[in-house]
Design an enzyme around this catalytic site. Structure first.
Site, PDB file in Angstrom:
ATOM      1  N   GLY A  10      -9.899 -10.434 -12.715  1.00  0.00           N
ATOM      2  CA  GLY A  10      -8.865  -9.296 -12.516  1.00  0.00           C
ATOM      3  C   GLY A  10      -7.423  -9.979 -12.838  1.00  0.00           C
ATOM      4  O   GLY A  10      -7.342 -11.146 -12.398  1.00  0.00           O
ATOM      5  N   ASN A  13      -1.412  -6.584 -10.834  1.00  0.00           N
ATOM      6  CA  ASN A  13      -0.419  -6.918 -10.145  1.00  0.00           C
ATOM      7  C   ASN A  13      -0.593  -8.027  -9.211  1.00  0.00           C
ATOM      8  O   ASN A  13      -0.184  -9.270  -9.139  1.00  0.00           O
ATOM      9  CB  ASN A  13       0.158  -5.793  -9.608  1.00  0.00           C
ATOM     10  CG  ASN A  13       1.685  -6.032  -8.974  1.00  0.00           C
ATOM     11  OD1 ASN A  13       1.703  -5.715  -7.573  1.00  0.00           O
ATOM     12  ND2 ASN A  13       2.650  -6.418  -9.617  1.00  0.00           N
ATOM     13  N   TRP A  14      -1.769  -7.888  -8.247  1.00  0.00           N
ATOM     14  CA  TRP A  14      -2.199  -8.706  -7.210  1.00  0.00           C
ATOM     15  C   TRP A  14      -3.098  -9.834  -7.884  1.00  0.00           C
ATOM     16  O   TRP A  14      -2.977 -10.959  -7.478  1.00  0.00           O
ATOM     17  CB  TRP A  14      -3.135  -7.814  -6.130  1.00  0.00           C
ATOM     18  CG  TRP A  14      -3.523  -8.640  -4.865  1.00  0.00           C
ATOM     19  CD1 TRP A  14      -4.765  -8.137  -4.391  1.00  0.00           C
ATOM     20  CD2 TRP A  14      -2.814  -9.651  -4.031  1.00  0.00           C
ATOM     21  NE1 TRP A  14      -4.846  -9.210  -3.422  1.00  0.00           N
ATOM     22  CE2 TRP A  14      -3.317 -10.006  -3.186  1.00  0.00           C
ATOM     23  CE3 TRP A  14      -1.521 -10.146  -4.438  1.00  0.00           C
ATOM     24  CZ2 TRP A  14      -3.082 -10.878  -2.202  1.00  0.00           C
ATOM     25  CZ3 TRP A  14      -1.111 -10.973  -3.403  1.00  0.00           C
ATOM     26  CH2 TRP A  14      -1.815 -11.472  -2.217  1.00  0.00           C
ATOM     27  N   GLY A  15      -4.030  -9.399  -8.906  1.00  0.00           N
ATOM     28  CA  GLY A  15      -5.007 -10.286  -9.520  1.00  0.00           C
ATOM     29  C   GLY A  15      -4.037 -11.454  -9.959  1.00  0.00           C
ATOM     30  O   GLY A  15      -4.501 -12.884  -9.900  1.00  0.00           O
ATOM     31  N   PHE A  42      -8.655  -7.743 -18.524  1.00  0.00           N
ATOM     32  CA  PHE A  42      -8.880  -6.634 -19.237  1.00  0.00           C
ATOM     33  C   PHE A  42      -8.053  -6.590 -20.444  1.00  0.00           C
ATOM     34  O   PHE A  42      -6.908  -6.089 -20.335  1.00  0.00           O
ATOM     35  CB  PHE A  42      -9.044  -5.369 -18.382  1.00  0.00           C
ATOM     36  CG  PHE A  42      -9.529  -4.226 -18.892  1.00  0.00           C
ATOM     37  CD1 PHE A  42     -10.771  -3.652 -19.374  1.00  0.00           C
ATOM     38  CD2 PHE A  42      -8.476  -3.090 -19.314  1.00  0.00           C
ATOM     39  CE1 PHE A  42     -11.033  -2.214 -19.765  1.00  0.00           C
ATOM     40  CE2 PHE A  42      -8.673  -1.799 -19.741  1.00  0.00           C
ATOM     41  CZ  PHE A  42     -10.246  -1.592 -19.949  1.00  0.00           C
ATOM     42  N   ALA A 169       2.190  -7.873  -3.728  1.00  0.00           N
ATOM     43  CA  ALA A 169       2.109  -8.787  -4.794  1.00  0.00           C
ATOM     44  C   ALA A 169       3.452  -9.464  -5.267  1.00  0.00           C
ATOM     45  O   ALA A 169       3.585 -10.680  -5.411  1.00  0.00           O
ATOM     46  CB  ALA A 169       1.352  -8.036  -5.964  1.00  0.00           C
ATOM     47  N   LYS A 261      -6.372   1.914   5.098  1.00  0.00           N
ATOM     48  CA  LYS A 261      -4.985   2.031   5.481  1.00  0.00           C
ATOM     49  C   LYS A 261      -4.428   2.634   4.114  1.00  0.00           C
ATOM     50  O   LYS A 261      -3.145   3.259   4.224  1.00  0.00           O
ATOM     51  CB  LYS A 261      -4.318   0.454   5.686  1.00  0.00           C
ATOM     52  CG  LYS A 261      -4.382  -0.527   4.715  1.00  0.00           C
ATOM     53  CD  LYS A 261      -3.428  -0.477   3.682  1.00  0.00           C
ATOM     54  CE  LYS A 261      -3.683  -1.503   2.438  1.00  0.00           C
ATOM     55  NZ  LYS A 261      -2.879  -1.290   1.276  1.00  0.00           N
ATOM     56  N   ARG A 326       2.858   0.626  -2.802  1.00  0.00           N
ATOM     57  CA  ARG A 326       2.731   1.566  -3.825  1.00  0.00           C
ATOM     58  C   ARG A 326       2.082   2.902  -3.561  1.00  0.00           C
ATOM     59  O   ARG A 326       2.788   4.036  -3.781  1.00  0.00           O
ATOM     60  CB  ARG A 326       1.889   1.097  -5.158  1.00  0.00           C
ATOM     61  CG  ARG A 326       2.472  -0.137  -5.914  1.00  0.00           C
ATOM     62  CD  ARG A 326       1.558  -0.847  -6.826  1.00  0.00           C
ATOM     63  NE  ARG A 326       0.202  -1.313  -6.245  1.00  0.00           N
ATOM     64  CZ  ARG A 326      -0.653  -1.804  -6.793  1.00  0.00           C
ATOM     65  NH1 ARG A 326      -0.465  -2.033  -8.206  1.00  0.00           N
ATOM     66  NH2 ARG A 326      -1.861  -2.364  -6.169  1.00  0.00           N
ATOM     67  N   ASN A 327       0.862   2.823  -2.826  1.00  0.00           N
ATOM     68  CA  ASN A 327       0.311   4.169  -2.311  1.00  0.00           C
ATOM     69  C   ASN A 327       1.306   4.917  -1.515  1.00  0.00           C
ATOM     70  O   ASN A 327       1.516   6.180  -1.743  1.00  0.00           O
ATOM     71  CB  ASN A 327      -0.776   3.790  -1.311  1.00  0.00           C
ATOM     72  CG  ASN A 327      -1.941   3.678  -2.183  1.00  0.00           C
ATOM     73  OD1 ASN A 327      -2.550   4.393  -2.781  1.00  0.00           O
ATOM     74  ND2 ASN A 327      -2.204   2.560  -2.311  1.00  0.00           N
TER      75      ASN A 327
HETATM   76  P1  NAD Z   1      -3.031  -2.959 -10.520  1.00  0.00           P
HETATM   77  O1  NAD Z   1      -3.206  -1.714 -10.128  1.00  0.00           O
HETATM   78  O2  NAD Z   1      -1.748  -3.715 -10.859  1.00  0.00           O
HETATM   79  O3  NAD Z   1      -3.649  -3.232 -12.272  1.00  0.00           O
HETATM   80  C1  NAD Z   1      -4.643  -2.266 -12.766  1.00  0.00           C
HETATM   81  C2  NAD Z   1      -5.648  -3.377 -13.226  1.00  0.00           C
HETATM   82  O4  NAD Z   1      -6.778  -2.722 -13.670  1.00  0.00           O
HETATM   83  C3  NAD Z   1      -4.979  -4.090 -14.581  1.00  0.00           C
HETATM   84  O5  NAD Z   1      -5.264  -5.675 -14.556  1.00  0.00           O
HETATM   85  C4  NAD Z   1      -5.954  -3.425 -15.761  1.00  0.00           C
HETATM   86  O6  NAD Z   1      -6.049  -4.271 -16.768  1.00  0.00           O
HETATM   87  C5  NAD Z   1      -7.274  -3.389 -15.070  1.00  0.00           C
HETATM   88  N1  NAD Z   1      -7.853  -2.090 -15.741  1.00  0.00           N
HETATM   89  C6  NAD Z   1      -7.703  -1.086 -16.238  1.00  0.00           C
HETATM   90  N2  NAD Z   1      -8.784  -0.390 -16.757  1.00  0.00           N
HETATM   91  C7  NAD Z   1      -9.704  -1.261 -16.418  1.00  0.00           C
HETATM   92  C8  NAD Z   1     -11.271  -1.193 -16.790  1.00  0.00           C
HETATM   93  N3  NAD Z   1     -11.790  -0.244 -17.222  1.00  0.00           N
HETATM   94  N4  NAD Z   1     -12.181  -2.182 -16.137  1.00  0.00           N
HETATM   95  C9  NAD Z   1     -11.606  -3.165 -15.688  1.00  0.00           C
HETATM   96  N5  NAD Z   1     -10.155  -3.532 -15.490  1.00  0.00           N
HETATM   97  C10 NAD Z   1      -9.474  -2.450 -15.881  1.00  0.00           C
HETATM   98  O7  NAD Z   1      -4.131  -4.125  -9.827  1.00  0.00           O
HETATM   99  P2  NAD Z   1      -3.972  -4.954  -8.603  1.00  0.00           P
HETATM  100  O8  NAD Z   1      -2.560  -4.623  -7.788  1.00  0.00           O
HETATM  101  O9  NAD Z   1      -4.173  -6.442  -9.037  1.00  0.00           O
HETATM  102  O10 NAD Z   1      -5.057  -4.457  -7.553  1.00  0.00           O
HETATM  103  C11 NAD Z   1      -6.233  -5.000  -7.588  1.00  0.00           C
HETATM  104  C12 NAD Z   1      -6.706  -4.800  -5.937  1.00  0.00           C
HETATM  105  O11 NAD Z   1      -5.885  -5.719  -4.977  1.00  0.00           O
HETATM  106  C13 NAD Z   1      -6.731  -3.427  -5.470  1.00  0.00           C
HETATM  107  O12 NAD Z   1      -7.868  -3.013  -4.724  1.00  0.00           O
HETATM  108  C14 NAD Z   1      -5.574  -3.413  -4.492  1.00  0.00           C
HETATM  109  O13 NAD Z   1      -5.656  -2.391  -3.514  1.00  0.00           O
HETATM  110  C15 NAD Z   1      -5.504  -4.758  -3.959  1.00  0.00           C
HETATM  111  N6  NAD Z   1      -4.215  -5.352  -3.472  1.00  0.00           N
HETATM  112  C16 NAD Z   1      -2.734  -4.844  -4.378  1.00  0.00           C
HETATM  113  C17 NAD Z   1      -1.798  -5.735  -3.829  1.00  0.00           C
HETATM  114  C18 NAD Z   1      -0.778  -5.602  -4.834  1.00  0.00           C
HETATM  115  O14 NAD Z   1       0.688  -5.380  -4.220  1.00  0.00           O
HETATM  116  N7  NAD Z   1      -0.545  -5.177  -6.138  1.00  0.00           N
HETATM  117  C19 NAD Z   1      -1.648  -6.306  -2.809  1.00  0.00           C
HETATM  118  C20 NAD Z   1      -2.970  -6.658  -1.853  1.00  0.00           C
HETATM  119  C21 NAD Z   1      -4.017  -6.220  -2.630  1.00  0.00           C
HETATM  120  P1  13P Z   2      -0.601  -0.720  -2.539  1.00  0.00           P
HETATM  121  O1  13P Z   2      -1.538  -0.858  -3.460  1.00  0.00           O
HETATM  122  O2  13P Z   2      -0.087   0.454  -1.862  1.00  0.00           O
HETATM  123  O3  13P Z   2       0.907  -1.362  -3.288  1.00  0.00           O
HETATM  124  O4  13P Z   2      -0.875  -1.725  -1.439  1.00  0.00           O
HETATM  125  C1  13P Z   2      -0.663  -3.168  -1.403  1.00  0.00           C
HETATM  126  C2  13P Z   2      -1.062  -3.893  -0.292  1.00  0.00           C
HETATM  127  O5  13P Z   2      -2.259  -3.785  -0.085  1.00  0.00           O
HETATM  128  C3  13P Z   2      -0.260  -4.006   0.661  1.00  0.00           C
HETATM  129  O6  13P Z   2      -0.784  -4.996   1.646  1.00  0.00           O
END
Ligand code: NAD
Ligand code: 13P
Length: 402
Positions: A10, A13-15, A42, A169, A261, A326-327
């Site tokens: 992945g 943003n977080w990946g 992806f 992230a 959450k 973001r949510n």
């Molecule tokens: P994101 O919302 O920034 O990005 C979406 C990702 O999904 C992109 O990498 C995109 O290429 C991919 N994607 C789109 N279509 C796809 C498909 N068909 N198959 C596979 N991948 C596809 O993602 P993120 O923020 O990295 O979130 C990943 C996890 O991390 C989530 O569960 C989120 O809750 C969690 N998280 C996010 C944050 C944050 O601040 N962003 C923080 C902590 C936890």
């Molecule tokens: P969001 O996906 O709502 O940005 O949440 C990030 C998160 O998990 C903060 O700890």
């Protein structure tokens, strides 16, 4: 001794942020980790904007492959722009190739895609690989709710723990300090005696699943010529001066606090968009935490540990998610503009995902299938607001007491 090869599955943003911090650590701990970190991307075509330092007039507005942008400029221009990545993060568009021979797999993508990803890599991962899921969500199949790490474990036949915390992230990518929680129960087959020999099985200990039952998954031990994958090794892989890791064993609490959450964060966004402020939001956070703890106790009574809610994955994540993630941000925008969350996700998020939308739907379908939704009035109200059948101004009714 062999070194662990690490892959991040992945690159959102977080990946991408986690790939960055892990790659900094593999470079500094090259005694036990291979330096290069594979990051599955992806694949997408991306236009580099003309104000970017990586804009090439010869290419102009012609779309380029995201993997090629990342490997050339060491920046994920779409999901984590303006953050330099260590050159040992290697973007790979092939899922199967990215996980090949990796002994540590870090799953980090929106939860709705994990099923498809697991189907594609099944049979292509090392049987002794170990996983960490950074995904916040649950999977609901028929009338069963599963943690994402449980799902991964069963789909791939490997052990998988969970990382979750109050983690925005972009802040961590900018190296602004925060904490996180990793839940990992080193499987008995991986326990080693003083001379490095496996001794867990010798004691007849069986690996237990997240519900405390003997696991259906037959685990392959981590071979003795690899360093053990235990709390110390994982701490070395994830902990950074700007990212303080606490290791715990409560995989259920860490996973579910991180998933649920997001439902509460939507409620807080709707409330703020409606014009109410922090006092209303804290009432909803408190109620949301009670429903979260109740959910864990009702469906995972054997393993849940209440102290987990005082970790970063618990209250800290609830607070940050309801005030700056973001949510919260985009549900507030939806309420202010009077448009649906799906519409906002499409028009404002440039491919990023709001996990709260699908988590609300999945959790509610599970609760309704069991006829227990009345015990979760806040979660039920959030589903109603998303569907347009419940009004934000009616939230206080949920709090009426005799
Ligand atoms: P994101 O919302 O920034 O990005 C979406 C990702 O999904 C992109 O990498 C995109 O290429 C991919 N994607 C789109 N279509 C796809 C498909 N068909 N198959 C596979 N991948 C596809 O993602 P993120 O923020 O990295 O979130 C990943 C996890 O991390 C989530 O569960 C989120 O809750 C969690 N998280 C996010 C944050 C944050 O601040 N962003 C923080 C902590 C936890
Ligand atoms: P969001 O996906 O709502 O940005 O949440 C990030 C998160 O998990 C903060 O700890």
């Amino acid at each position: 001794r062999r070194k662990h090869k690490v892959t991040v599955v992945g690159s959102g943003n977080w990946g991408t942020t986690v790939a960055k911090l892990v790659a900094e650590n593999t470079r500094e701990n090259s005694d036990i980790y291979e330096e290069d970190v594979q990051m599955w991307v992806f694949e997408e075509d991306v236009v580099v904007p003309s104000d970017s330092p990586h804009y090439d007039p010869a290419v102009g507005d012609k779309p380029q492959k995201l993997t090629s942008i990342i490997n050339t400029y060491h920046e994920n221009a779409k999901y984590l722009p303006k953050i330099p990545l260590p050159p040992n993060v290697i973007a790979n568009p092939s899922l199967v190739d990215a996980v090949k021979d990796s002994s540590i797999l870090i799953f980090n993508l929106p939860h709705e895609f994990i099923g498809n990803v697991c189907r594609q890599i099944k049979g292509h991962t090392l049987p002794s690989a170990r996983g960490i899921s950074c995904i916040k969500g649950v999977t609901v199949t028929e009338d069963k709710v599963e943690l994402i790490c449980e799902y991964i474990s069963e789909a791939l036949g490997i052990y998988c723990g969970a990382l979750s915390g109050a983690n925005i992230a972009n802040e961590i990518a900018n190296e602004l300090w925060c904490e996180t929680t990793i839940a990992y129960n080193t499987p008995p087959c991986d326990l080693r005696g003083e001379n490095g020999a496996a001794d867990g099985d010798a004691d007849g200990e069986v690996h237990r699943d997240a519900r405390g039952k003997p696991s259906k998954v037959q685990l392959t031990p981590v071979p003795l010529d690899y360093p053990p994958v235990d709390h110390a090794a994982l701490h070395r892989l994830f902990n950074r001066p700007y990212f303080t890791v606490s290791m715990v064993s409560d995989v259920v609490g860490v996973s579910l606090a991180g998933a649920l959450k997001n439902i509460v964060a939507l409620a807080c966004g709707f409330i703020e968009g409606h014009g109410w402020n922090m006092t209303a939001k804290t009432a909803v956070m408190r109620r949301g935490m009670l429903e979260t703890i109740h959910f864990c106790q009702e469906f995972f009574p054997e393993t849940i540990q209440e102290m987990t809610f005082w970790e970063s994955a618990g209250w800290s994540d609830m607070i940050v998610s309801c005030t700056s993630a973001r949510n919260w941000r985009y549900s507030k925008m939806a309420a202010e503009r009077g448009v649906s969350l799906h519409e906002i996700e499409k028009t404002e998020l440039n491919g990023q995902k709001l996990q709260g939308i699908s988590t609300t739907k999945e959790v509610m379908s599970f609760l309704k299938a069991r006829g227990v939704q009345d015990k979760y009035p806040l979660f039920t109200a959030v589903e109603g607001i998303v569907d347009g059948t419940f009004k934000v101004e009616d939230i206080p009714v949920l709090f009426r007491r005799q």
